[in-house]
Design an enzyme around this catalytic site. Sequence first.
Site, PDB file in Angstrom:
ATOM      1  CG  HIS A  17      -1.218  -1.582   1.697  1.00  8.15           C
ATOM      2  ND1 HIS A  17      -1.385  -1.265   0.368  1.00  8.15           N
ATOM      3  CD2 HIS A  17      -1.846  -2.773   1.869  1.00  8.15           C
ATOM      4  CE1 HIS A  17      -2.068  -2.217  -0.240  1.00  8.15           C
ATOM      5  NE2 HIS A  17      -2.374  -3.150   0.657  1.00  8.15           N
ATOM      6  CE  LYS A  41      -4.595 -10.888  -7.795  1.00  7.46           C
ATOM      7  NZ  LYS A  41      -4.438 -10.125  -6.540  1.00  7.46           N
ATOM      8  NE  ARG A  90      -9.556  -3.471   3.009  1.00  3.22           N
ATOM      9  CZ  ARG A  90      -9.288  -3.721   1.741  1.00  3.22           C
ATOM     10  NH1 ARG A  90      -8.949  -2.741   0.938  1.00  3.22           N
ATOM     11  NH2 ARG A  90      -9.369  -4.951   1.260  1.00  3.22           N
ATOM     12  CB  SER A 128      -4.206  -2.045  -4.353  1.00  2.00           C
ATOM     13  OG  SER A 128      -3.355  -1.955  -3.251  1.00  2.00           O
TER      14      SER A 128
END
Length: 159
Positions: A17, A41, A90, A128
Site C-alpha cells: 500500500h 466486516k 498485483r 493485509s
Amino acid sequence: MKTAIYPGSFDPVTLGHLDIIKRASGLFDKLIIGILVNPNKIPLFSLEERISMLREVTREIPNIEITSFEGLLVDYCRMNQIDGIIRGVRGAMDFDYELPMAQINQSLFPKTQTVFLAASPEYSYISSSGVKELASFGGDYTGMVPEEVAVRMKEKDTK
Ligand code: PNS
C-alpha cells in the site's frame, strides 16, 4: 488542482500500500487515502487505529489527507470533486476483481477515472489478509508491513 482517492480497508496498511501511496502522491496534487467503513466486516484494527497508522507511515509525504467513507465510493467522489481513483494491481486475480469495479464506478460517475498502478514486483505477494493470517499462526510478517505497523500488530492479540 487534481485530487485522487486511494480507497481501501488498510487493515493494516502494508508496504505494498505504502509503495502505491508514494507513487500516486506524485501523480496528483492531493491524494486522499479513504478508509472504507464496512459494517459487514469486523476489522482487526479499529478505524481510529488504521487512521493513526496511516498518519504515521505517511508523515513525510506532504500532499496526503486521510479520511474514511461509508457507502458508495462514487458518492464520495461526486461530493468531493475527486478526479481519480487509485487502485494497485498485483496480478491477474486483482485485475479480474478491479476491472468490473472500475467499470461500475465509471458507469455511475464518469467524471472520476480509475487509475491502476502496477504493484512493484517486490511487493506483489503482500496482502493485509496474508499478514493477518501469518500473525494468527505466529509467522514472520515483519518485511511486509512498515515498522510502526509491525509494532502495533505485536501489541494486538492476533491469535
Ligand atoms: O482494500 P479493499 O478492501 O480491497 O478495498 C475495496 C474498496 C474499498 C475499494 C471497495 O470495496 C469499495 O470501493 N467499496 C465501497 C462500495 C463501492 O463503491 N463499491 C463499488 C461498486 S461495486
